[in-house]
Design a protein around this motif. Structure first.
Motif, PDB file in Angstrom:
ATOM      1  N   ASP A  96       0.725  -1.209  -0.109  1.00 62.94           N
ATOM      2  CA  ASP A  96       0.193  -0.102  -0.017  1.00 62.94           C
ATOM      3  C   ASP A  96       0.707   1.364   0.190  1.00 62.94           C
ATOM      4  OD1 ASP A  96      -2.187  -1.540   0.028  1.00 62.94           O
ATOM      5  OD2 ASP A  96      -2.517  -1.518   2.159  1.00 62.94           O
ATOM      6  N   ILE A  97       1.811   1.146   1.012  1.00 64.88           N
ATOM      7  CA  ILE A  97       2.800   2.502   0.859  1.00 64.88           C
ATOM      8  C   ILE A  97       3.487   2.586  -0.369  1.00 64.88           C
ATOM      9  CG2 ILE A  97       4.610   3.469   2.004  1.00 64.88           C
ATOM     10  CD1 ILE A  97       4.096   2.154   4.416  1.00 64.88           C
ATOM     11  N   ALA A  98       3.992   1.499  -0.916  1.00 69.54           N
ATOM     12  CA  ALA A  98       4.659   1.307  -2.514  1.00 69.54           C
ATOM     13  C   ALA A  98       3.824   1.937  -3.391  1.00 69.54           C
ATOM     14  CB  ALA A  98       5.184   0.016  -2.596  1.00 69.54           C
ATOM     15  N   TRP A  99       2.356   1.737  -3.521  1.00 74.53           N
ATOM     16  CA  TRP A  99       1.551   2.272  -4.300  1.00 74.53           C
ATOM     17  C   TRP A  99       1.476   3.543  -4.298  1.00 74.53           C
ATOM     18  CZ3 TRP A  99      -0.241   2.145  -8.886  1.00 74.53           C
ATOM     19  CH2 TRP A  99      -1.580   2.608  -9.131  1.00 74.53           C
ATOM     20  N   GLN A 100       1.338   3.936  -2.915  1.00 69.91           N
ATOM     21  CA  GLN A 100       1.200   5.642  -2.728  1.00 69.91           C
ATOM     22  C   GLN A 100       2.237   6.368  -3.113  1.00 69.91           C
ATOM     23  OE1 GLN A 100       0.429   6.513   1.287  1.00 69.91           O
ATOM     24  NE2 GLN A 100      -1.059   4.721   1.628  1.00 69.91           N
ATOM     25  N   LEU A 101       3.594   5.643  -2.975  1.00 69.34           N
ATOM     26  CA  LEU A 101       4.856   6.399  -3.661  1.00 69.34           C
ATOM     27  C   LEU A 101       4.751   6.099  -5.349  1.00 69.34           C
ATOM     28  CD1 LEU A 101       7.653   7.239  -3.393  1.00 69.34           C
ATOM     29  CD2 LEU A 101       8.551   4.888  -3.555  1.00 69.34           C
ATOM     30  N   ALA A 102       4.281   5.049  -5.605  1.00 67.42           N
ATOM     31  CA  ALA A 102       4.230   5.096  -7.324  1.00 67.42           C
ATOM     32  C   ALA A 102       3.085   6.257  -7.714  1.00 67.42           C
ATOM     33  CB  ALA A 102       3.728   3.784  -7.611  1.00 67.42           C
ATOM     34  N   GLN A 103       2.291   6.346  -7.199  1.00 64.63           N
ATOM     35  CA  GLN A 103       1.196   7.420  -7.422  1.00 64.63           C
ATOM     36  C   GLN A 103       1.755   8.743  -7.457  1.00 64.63           C
ATOM     37  OE1 GLN A 103      -1.991   6.016  -4.782  1.00 64.63           O
ATOM     38  NE2 GLN A 103      -3.274   6.157  -6.737  1.00 64.63           N
ATOM     39  N   PHE A 104       2.677   8.932  -6.233  1.00 61.99           N
ATOM     40  CA  PHE A 104       3.367  10.262  -6.061  1.00 61.99           C
ATOM     41  C   PHE A 104       4.480  10.610  -7.199  1.00 61.99           C
ATOM     42  CE2 PHE A 104       7.229  12.400  -4.287  1.00 61.99           C
ATOM     43  CZ  PHE A 104       6.464  13.763  -4.071  1.00 61.99           C
ATOM     44  N   LEU A 105       5.286   9.791  -7.671  1.00 63.41           N
ATOM     45  CA  LEU A 105       6.203   9.698  -8.622  1.00 63.41           C
ATOM     46  C   LEU A 105       5.558   9.735 -10.076  1.00 63.41           C
ATOM     47  CD1 LEU A 105       8.623   7.039  -7.346  1.00 63.41           C
ATOM     48  CD2 LEU A 105       8.907   9.359  -7.202  1.00 63.41           C
ATOM     49  N   TYR A 106       4.513   9.093 -10.264  1.00 64.13           N
ATOM     50  CA  TYR A 106       3.787   9.301 -11.549  1.00 64.13           C
ATOM     51  C   TYR A 106       2.608   9.964 -11.843  1.00 64.13           C
ATOM     52  CZ  TYR A 106       6.729   5.147 -13.372  1.00 64.13           C
ATOM     53  OH  TYR A 106       7.839   4.693 -13.557  1.00 64.13           O
ATOM     54  N   THR A 107       2.204  10.566 -10.777  1.00 66.82           N
ATOM     55  CA  THR A 107       0.716  11.442 -10.975  1.00 66.82           C
ATOM     56  C   THR A 107       0.911  12.634 -10.675  1.00 66.82           C
ATOM     57  OG1 THR A 107      -0.364  10.559  -9.149  1.00 66.82           O
ATOM     58  CG2 THR A 107      -0.285   9.232 -11.124  1.00 66.82           C
ATOM     59  N   ASP A 108       1.912  13.253 -10.026  1.00 67.42           N
ATOM     60  CA  ASP A 108       2.071  14.588  -9.495  1.00 67.42           C
ATOM     61  C   ASP A 108       2.457  15.611 -10.745  1.00 67.42           C
ATOM     62  OD1 ASP A 108       2.542  16.963  -8.618  1.00 67.42           O
ATOM     63  OD2 ASP A 108       3.388  16.296  -6.661  1.00 67.42           O
ATOM     64  N   PRO A 109       1.535  16.357 -11.258  1.00 69.20           N
ATOM     65  CA  PRO A 109       1.640  17.069 -12.448  1.00 69.20           C
ATOM     66  C   PRO A 109       2.985  18.022 -12.438  1.00 69.20           C
ATOM     67  CG  PRO A 109      -0.692  16.955 -12.044  1.00 69.20           C
ATOM     68  CD  PRO A 109      -0.095  16.134 -10.828  1.00 69.20           C
ATOM     69  N   SER A 110       2.760  18.774 -11.174  1.00 73.51           N
ATOM     70  CA  SER A 110       3.966  19.646 -10.952  1.00 73.51           C
ATOM     71  C   SER A 110       5.528  19.058 -10.926  1.00 73.51           C
ATOM     72  CB  SER A 110       3.776  20.663  -9.710  1.00 73.51           C
ATOM     73  OG  SER A 110       3.546  19.894  -8.454  1.00 73.51           O
ATOM     74  N   ARG A 111       5.372  17.798 -10.404  1.00 72.41           N
ATOM     75  CA  ARG A 111       6.782  17.094 -10.175  1.00 72.41           C
ATOM     76  C   ARG A 111       7.086  16.726 -11.728  1.00 72.41           C
ATOM     77  NH1 ARG A 111       9.479  14.579  -6.112  1.00 72.41           N
ATOM     78  NH2 ARG A 111      10.758  12.552  -7.227  1.00 72.41           N
ATOM     79  N   LEU A 112       6.152  16.233 -12.280  1.00 73.48           N
ATOM     80  CA  LEU A 112       6.420  15.687 -13.650  1.00 73.48           C
ATOM     81  C   LEU A 112       6.803  16.827 -14.553  1.00 73.48           C
ATOM     82  CD1 LEU A 112       3.276  13.136 -14.066  1.00 73.48           C
ATOM     83  CD2 LEU A 112       5.826  12.694 -13.552  1.00 73.48           C
ATOM     84  N   ALA A 113       6.307  17.698 -14.586  1.00 71.37           N
ATOM     85  CA  ALA A 113       6.754  18.911 -15.237  1.00 71.37           C
ATOM     86  C   ALA A 113       8.080  19.352 -14.886  1.00 71.37           C
ATOM     87  CB  ALA A 113       5.623  20.092 -15.116  1.00 71.37           C
ATOM     88  N   ALA A 114       8.594  19.255 -13.558  1.00 70.10           N
ATOM     89  CA  ALA A 114       9.825  19.673 -13.339  1.00 70.10           C
ATOM     90  C   ALA A 114      10.954  18.656 -13.789  1.00 70.10           C
ATOM     91  CB  ALA A 114       9.928  19.831 -11.921  1.00 70.10           C
TER      92      ALA A 114
END
Length: 216
Positions: A96-114
């Motif tokens: 569950d924590i790993a999935w939350q990390l994956a979502q953070f890494l892959y679905t945060d628009p501002s992070r992905l833009a950077a």
């Protein structure tokens, strides 16, 4: 595969070949070859554009990206080079924590833009493509908006398949390509179709034999 081999081999072998190699993809020899005009085009996934920017610096503003030529009328104008993914194994202690990390890494628009601004790599999360960073002009590529251009053709990228023996299969296909290039250099089109079919069957049989020995 026969059609692909017969289309590709004459591009890199024989008297009318248009492909060449410098022995490396990113080093000083390659950069000099680009600057001198020995290499005039290359396959360039999004991740490679940054290597190009940092290589032949004299070409700043003179380079540009475009879709691949279609092999046949109406064909797709993109391809794949390898394949990247993030996976959570069955033995993960905190999925569950790993999935939350994956979502953070892959679905945060501002992070992905950077990340895109640092790498030129188009993320798989489509909503992020709306960020202005992906339509910003890139000076090295003559002001082209790299993100928007790659996003335009992203839906055409063919599927990347995997299997327990995929590495073996790709290695055998590479062996077939080497043999076909040598044959074409020596014999041209004479008997080439028959050789391609026989060589592909030989390597496919090798893969089947390997699969039969592997209980997994």
């Amino acid at each position: 595969m026969v059609k692909s081999m017969e289309f590709y081999v004459p591009l890199v072998a024989g008297p009318n070949k248009i492909g060449g190699t410098t022995g490396d993809f990113y080093g000083a020899t390659w950069s000099k070859s680009v600057e001198d005009g020995y290499i005039v085009c290359m396959i360039c996934p999004d991740w490679r554009t940054l290597f190009v920017q940092r290589g032949p610096t004299k070409m700043a503003g003179k380079m540009g990206i475009m879709p691949l030529p279609a092999v046949y009328p109406g064909g797709i104008r993109t391809s794949t080079w390898g394949g990247t993914m993030l996976g959570i194994t069955k033995k993960c202690k905190n999925p569950d924590i790993a999935w939350q990390l994956a979502q953070f890494l892959y679905t945060d628009p501002s992070r992905l833009a950077a990340n895109f601004q640092k790498t030129n790599i188009l993320p798989p999360f489509k909503d992020a493509w709306k960020n202005a960073a992906f339509s910003a002009p890139n000076p090295y590529y003559g002001g082209q908006p790299l993100g928007a251009l790659y996003a335009k053709y992203a839906p055409e990228v063919p599927a990347q398949y995997t299997a327990p023996t995929i590495d073996t299969a790709k290695a055998k296909l590479g062996e077939a390509l080497i043999d076909c290039v040598k044959y074409y250099n020596d014999n041209g089109n004479q008997g080439f179709d028959e050789f391609v079919r026989a060589k592909l069957k030989e390597k496919a049989d090798d893969v089947r034999a390997f699969q039969a020995r592997n209980p997994y």
